[in-house]
Design an enzyme around this catalytic site. Structure first.
Site, short mmCIF file in Angstrom:
data_model
loop_
_atom_site.label_atom_id
_atom_site.label_comp_id
_atom_site.label_asym_id
_atom_site.label_seq_id
_atom_site.Cartn_x
_atom_site.Cartn_y
_atom_site.Cartn_z
N GLY A 46 0.84 -1.19 0.00
CA GLY A 46 0.00 0.00 0.00
C GLY A 46 0.87 1.24 0.00
O GLY A 46 2.09 1.17 0.27
N GLN A 51 2.89 10.10 1.80
CA GLN A 51 4.19 9.43 1.88
C GLN A 51 5.11 9.81 0.72
O GLN A 51 6.31 9.58 0.78
CB GLN A 51 4.02 7.91 1.90
CG GLN A 51 3.37 7.39 3.18
CD GLN A 51 3.24 5.88 3.14
OE1 GLN A 51 2.29 5.35 2.55
NE2 GLN A 51 4.17 5.17 3.75
N CYS A 94 5.71 -0.21 7.65
CA CYS A 94 5.41 1.05 6.96
C CYS A 94 6.63 1.44 6.14
O CYS A 94 7.76 1.42 6.66
CB CYS A 94 5.08 2.14 7.98
SG CYS A 94 4.67 3.72 7.21
N LEU A 95 6.40 1.82 4.89
CA LEU A 95 7.53 2.18 4.03
C LEU A 95 8.20 3.47 4.50
O LEU A 95 9.33 3.74 4.11
CB LEU A 95 7.05 2.31 2.57
CG LEU A 95 6.51 1.00 1.96
CD1 LEU A 95 5.93 1.26 0.58
CD2 LEU A 95 7.61 -0.06 1.89
N HIS A 136 -4.65 1.43 7.52
CA HIS A 136 -3.28 1.95 7.66
C HIS A 136 -3.07 3.12 6.68
O HIS A 136 -2.56 4.17 7.05
CB HIS A 136 -2.29 0.81 7.39
CG HIS A 136 -0.84 1.21 7.40
ND1 HIS A 136 0.06 0.73 8.32
CD2 HIS A 136 -0.12 2.02 6.57
CE1 HIS A 136 1.26 1.24 8.07
NE2 HIS A 136 1.17 2.02 7.00
N GLU A 137 -3.51 2.93 5.42
CA GLU A 137 -3.31 4.00 4.41
C GLU A 137 -4.19 5.20 4.73
O GLU A 137 -3.77 6.35 4.55
CB GLU A 137 -3.61 3.46 3.00
CG GLU A 137 -2.77 2.28 2.55
CD GLU A 137 -1.28 2.45 2.81
OE1 GLU A 137 -0.79 3.58 2.82
OE2 GLU A 137 -0.62 1.42 3.02
N HIS A 140 -2.64 7.47 7.19
CA HIS A 140 -1.63 8.39 6.62
C HIS A 140 -2.28 9.70 6.17
O HIS A 140 -1.67 10.76 6.23
CB HIS A 140 -0.93 7.75 5.42
CG HIS A 140 0.21 6.84 5.78
ND1 HIS A 140 1.32 7.27 6.46
CD2 HIS A 140 0.43 5.53 5.51
CE1 HIS A 140 2.17 6.26 6.61
NE2 HIS A 140 1.65 5.18 6.05
O1 K1U Z 1 1.73 2.47 3.92
C1 K1U Z 1 2.80 1.88 3.86
O2 K1U Z 1 3.77 2.35 4.41
C2 K1U Z 1 2.91 0.57 3.13
C3 K1U Z 1 2.84 -0.63 4.07
C4 K1U Z 1 1.40 -1.11 4.12
C5 K1U Z 1 1.01 -2.04 5.23
C6 K1U Z 1 1.76 -3.15 5.55
C7 K1U Z 1 1.35 -4.02 6.56
C8 K1U Z 1 0.18 -3.78 7.22
C9 K1U Z 1 -0.55 -2.67 6.91
C10 K1U Z 1 -0.15 -1.81 5.90
C11 K1U Z 1 3.75 -1.71 3.48
O3 K1U Z 1 3.55 -2.17 2.40
S1 K1U Z 1 5.08 -2.26 4.46
C12 K1U Z 1 5.80 -3.54 3.46
C13 K1U Z 1 5.02 -4.82 3.47
O4 K1U Z 1 4.18 -5.02 4.31
C14 K1U Z 1 5.29 -5.85 2.44
C15 K1U Z 1 6.31 -5.72 1.53
C16 K1U Z 1 6.52 -6.70 0.58
C17 K1U Z 1 5.71 -7.81 0.52
C18 K1U Z 1 4.69 -7.95 1.42
C19 K1U Z 1 4.47 -6.97 2.39
ZN ZN Z 2 2.62 3.35 6.18
#
Ligand code: K1U
Ligand code: ZN
Length: 174
Positions: A46, A51, A94-95, A136-137, A140
């Site tokens: 996401g 972000q 979270c990225l 989560h999004e 943000h």
């Molecule tokens: O919003 C963001 O920072 C993105 C975040 C979204 C998220 C992850 C987990 C739970 C709720 C919301 C991410 O994508 S973190 C990376 C991640 O979870 C992932 C990366 C590669 C493959 C699978 C998952």
């Molecule tokens: Zn996030």
């Protein structure tokens, strides 16, 4: 399409409230597509416009695995119109807070109303990881990070580690 720069904590823009879009026009569609490309590259599941430094109420999500056909979701002005009484716990990342994960409790199922990439009003019912990711999004868009759902002790532990890692990456001044 273009790759965008993902902001990391402690960037102040991550704590601002995003503004609704008037309509999903070519400019917003372009932002959605650039965000999807950026999210796939990261990789993540996401991404929210704040972000990437755009204070607009736009989010993108794709939960498909690498070996599956992409299933991108593009949402503008998302609103929760129903949430379950039952909660679910998911170990979130979270990225913008790279390499840190923690258990967050949120409603297990939701219904969300949004504008899609063609400016059509849509409603979606979600549970499991999709419900978690949408919430989560949407956080943000309010300037809220997943660590804001944790106790002060856990939050400060993560934020201190992130600041330390950022400092150690900076060149030492003469
Ligand atoms: O919003 C963001 O920072 C993105 C975040 C979204 C998220 C992850 C987990 C739970 C709720 C919301 C991410 O994508 S973190 C990376 C991640 O979870 C992932 C990366 C590669 C493959 C699978 C998952
Ligand atoms: Zn996030």
């Amino acid at each position: 399409m273009a790759l965008l720069n993902i902001l990391n904590y402690p960037d102040k823009r991550l704590h601002k409230i995003a503004k609704p879009v008037d309509k999903v026009d070519a400019e917003v569609r372009r932002l959605m597509d650039d965000m999807l490309e950026t999210m796939y590259k990261a990789p993540g599941i996401g991404l929210a416009a704040p972000q990437v430094g755009e204070l607009k109420r736009v989010i993108v999500i794709d939960l498909a695995r690498e070996d599956e056909k992409p299933q991108p979701l593009r949402m503008a002005n998302p609103e929760l119109i129903a949430v379950s009484d039952e909660d679910a716990v998911y170990n979130e990342g979270c990225l913008s807070l790279p390499e840190h994960y923690a258990d967050v409790t949120r409603p297990a199922a939701i219904k969300v109303r949004y504008l899609d990439h063609e400016n059509e009003i849509r409603e979606l019912e979600a549970d499991g990881l999709l419900a978690t990711c949408i919430q989560h999004e949407m956080d943000h868009l309010e300037g809220i990070l997943f660590v804001d759902h944790l106790t002060a002790l856990k939050r400060n532990m993560i934020l201190r580690k992130l600041l330390k890692a950022k400092k150690s990456q900076q060149p030492v001044s003469a």
